[in-house]
Design an enzyme around this catalytic site. Structure first.
Site, PDB file in Angstrom:
ATOM      1  N   ASP A  43       0.845  -1.192   0.000  1.00 11.15           N
ATOM      2  CA  ASP A  43       0.000   0.000   0.000  1.00 11.15           C
ATOM      3  C   ASP A  43       0.884   1.248   0.000  1.00 11.15           C
ATOM      4  O   ASP A  43       1.878   1.327   0.723  1.00 11.15           O
ATOM      5  CB  ASP A  43      -0.922   0.004   1.221  1.00 11.15           C
ATOM      6  CG  ASP A  43      -2.083   0.975   1.054  1.00 11.15           C
ATOM      7  OD1 ASP A  43      -3.217   0.515   0.915  1.00 11.15           O
ATOM      8  OD2 ASP A  43      -1.836   2.210   1.039  1.00 11.15           O
ATOM      9  N   ASN A  99     -13.027  -3.148   2.448  1.00 13.36           N
ATOM     10  CA  ASN A  99     -13.946  -2.017   2.530  1.00 13.36           C
ATOM     11  C   ASN A  99     -14.899  -2.070   1.349  1.00 13.36           C
ATOM     12  O   ASN A  99     -14.458  -2.125   0.197  1.00 13.36           O
ATOM     13  CB  ASN A  99     -13.165  -0.694   2.512  1.00 13.36           C
ATOM     14  CG  ASN A  99     -12.274  -0.531   3.725  1.00 13.36           C
ATOM     15  OD1 ASN A  99     -12.665  -0.878   4.841  1.00 13.36           O
ATOM     16  ND2 ASN A  99     -11.067  -0.017   3.522  1.00 13.36           N
ATOM     17  N   VAL A 108     -11.119   2.751  -3.909  1.00 12.33           N
ATOM     18  CA  VAL A 108     -10.810   2.206  -5.232  1.00 12.33           C
ATOM     19  C   VAL A 108     -11.846   1.125  -5.554  1.00 12.33           C
ATOM     20  O   VAL A 108     -11.928   0.112  -4.853  1.00 12.33           O
ATOM     21  CB  VAL A 108      -9.389   1.607  -5.280  1.00 12.33           C
ATOM     22  CG1 VAL A 108      -9.087   1.063  -6.674  1.00 12.33           C
ATOM     23  CG2 VAL A 108      -8.344   2.648  -4.878  1.00 12.33           C
ATOM     24  N   HIS A 112     -10.427  -5.522  -3.201  1.00 13.34           N
ATOM     25  CA  HIS A 112      -9.078  -5.850  -2.740  1.00 13.34           C
ATOM     26  C   HIS A 112      -9.129  -6.132  -1.263  1.00 13.34           C
ATOM     27  O   HIS A 112     -10.001  -5.624  -0.544  1.00 13.34           O
ATOM     28  CB  HIS A 112      -8.103  -4.693  -3.028  1.00 13.34           C
ATOM     29  CG  HIS A 112      -8.584  -3.372  -2.566  1.00 13.34           C
ATOM     30  ND1 HIS A 112      -9.554  -2.653  -3.241  1.00 13.34           N
ATOM     31  CD2 HIS A 112      -8.290  -2.636  -1.469  1.00 13.34           C
ATOM     32  CE1 HIS A 112      -9.803  -1.534  -2.601  1.00 13.34           C
ATOM     33  NE2 HIS A 112      -9.058  -1.505  -1.499  1.00 13.34           N
ATOM     34  N   HIS A 114      -7.037  -5.797   2.238  1.00 10.58           N
ATOM     35  CA  HIS A 114      -5.888  -5.222   2.940  1.00 10.58           C
ATOM     36  C   HIS A 114      -5.341  -6.277   3.887  1.00 10.58           C
ATOM     37  O   HIS A 114      -6.108  -6.887   4.653  1.00 10.58           O
ATOM     38  CB  HIS A 114      -6.323  -4.025   3.792  1.00 10.58           C
ATOM     39  CG  HIS A 114      -6.857  -2.868   3.026  1.00 10.58           C
ATOM     40  ND1 HIS A 114      -6.125  -1.711   2.815  1.00 10.58           N
ATOM     41  CD2 HIS A 114      -8.054  -2.661   2.421  1.00 10.58           C
ATOM     42  CE1 HIS A 114      -6.857  -0.843   2.127  1.00 10.58           C
ATOM     43  NE2 HIS A 114      -8.037  -1.389   1.875  1.00 10.58           N
TER      44      HIS A 114
HETATM   45  P1  AMP Z   1      -9.746   1.255  -0.034  1.00 10.08           P
HETATM   46  O1  AMP Z   1      -9.818   2.586   0.672  1.00 10.08           O
HETATM   47  O2  AMP Z   1     -10.185   0.084   0.816  1.00 10.08           O
HETATM   48  O3  AMP Z   1     -10.465   1.299  -1.377  1.00 10.08           O
HETATM   49  O4  AMP Z   1      -8.223   0.975  -0.300  1.00 10.08           O
HETATM   50  C1  AMP Z   1      -7.493   1.582  -1.328  1.00 10.08           C
HETATM   51  C2  AMP Z   1      -6.057   1.565  -0.912  1.00 10.08           C
HETATM   52  O5  AMP Z   1      -5.268   1.710  -2.069  1.00 10.08           O
HETATM   53  C3  AMP Z   1      -5.648   2.661   0.069  1.00 10.08           C
HETATM   54  O6  AMP Z   1      -5.143   2.086   1.263  1.00 10.08           O
HETATM   55  C4  AMP Z   1      -4.579   3.436  -0.702  1.00 10.08           C
HETATM   56  O7  AMP Z   1      -3.534   3.893   0.128  1.00 10.08           O
HETATM   57  C5  AMP Z   1      -4.116   2.407  -1.700  1.00 10.08           C
HETATM   58  N1  AMP Z   1      -3.541   2.931  -2.933  1.00 10.08           N
HETATM   59  C6  AMP Z   1      -4.061   3.897  -3.731  1.00 10.08           C
HETATM   60  N2  AMP Z   1      -3.258   4.100  -4.802  1.00 10.08           N
HETATM   61  C7  AMP Z   1      -2.217   3.241  -4.669  1.00 10.08           C
HETATM   62  C8  AMP Z   1      -1.056   2.969  -5.452  1.00 10.08           C
HETATM   63  N3  AMP Z   1      -0.807   3.634  -6.606  1.00 10.08           N
HETATM   64  N4  AMP Z   1      -0.194   2.024  -5.021  1.00 10.08           N
HETATM   65  C9  AMP Z   1      -0.443   1.364  -3.869  1.00 10.08           C
HETATM   66  N5  AMP Z   1      -1.528   1.560  -3.092  1.00 10.08           N
HETATM   67  C10 AMP Z   1      -2.404   2.499  -3.484  1.00 10.08           C
END
Ligand code: AMP
Length: 126
Positions: A43, A99, A108, A112, A114
């Site tokens: 992340d 989430n 996003v 996915h 975490h």
């Molecule tokens: P969520 O909020 O559950 O949708 O998780 C999305 C996650 O993607 C967050 O923890 C962000 O920090 C992570 N994230 C967003 N862009 C990137 C990226 N380019 N590389 C790695 N992690 C990312």
């Protein structure tokens, strides 16, 4: 920006998520694991010493959109979490978080998991 309505939520319509761009090697990421079904990256804003994202290549927007057809893929994500826990010596424990939707903080729209570890994680959840 165009909006798509899924399960009653309004999300910006995006042709390709940031995770799809990482899978397609259009933008960089630190890759910890990859196989035919998923990719695991670090992340970019880690919330714990170990903060990985286990991302399926089969795109499901979020847990709320999962169907029976996704069950093998969803199970694989947990198997990969266990594999990584062994590889990274996370015997003291780890947390898996998904989430789904705005109240959960989803940012996003590409499902996915975490994987958080490396310190005592906060309780209670939420
Ligand atoms: P969520 O909020 O559950 O949708 O998780 C999305 C996650 O993607 C967050 O923890 C962000 O920090 C992570 N994230 C967003 N862009 C990137 C990226 N380019 N590389 C790695 N992690 C990312």
């Amino acid at each position: 920006m165009p909006i798509c309505v899924i399960s009653g939520y309004n999300f910006p319509a995006m042709s390709k998520t940031i995770f799809q761009k990482i899978i397609d090697r259009e933008i960089p990421a630190t890759i910890e694991h990859e196989d035919d079904q998923c990719i695991v990256i670090r992340d970019i804003h880690p919330q714990a010493p170990v903060h990985l994202l286990i991302i399926p290549k089969r795109v499901v927007a979020r847990a709320a959109e999962a169907t029976a057809a996704d069950e093998p893929m969803l199970g694989h994500l947990f198997t990969v979490a266990a594999l990584l826990a062994k590889k990274l010596n996370l015997g003291a424990g780890f947390r898996l978080v998904v989430n789904s939707g705005p109240n959960a903080g989803e940012t996003v729209p590409h499902l996915h998991v975490h994987l958080l570890a490396g310190r005592r994680l906060h309780e209670p959840l939420g």
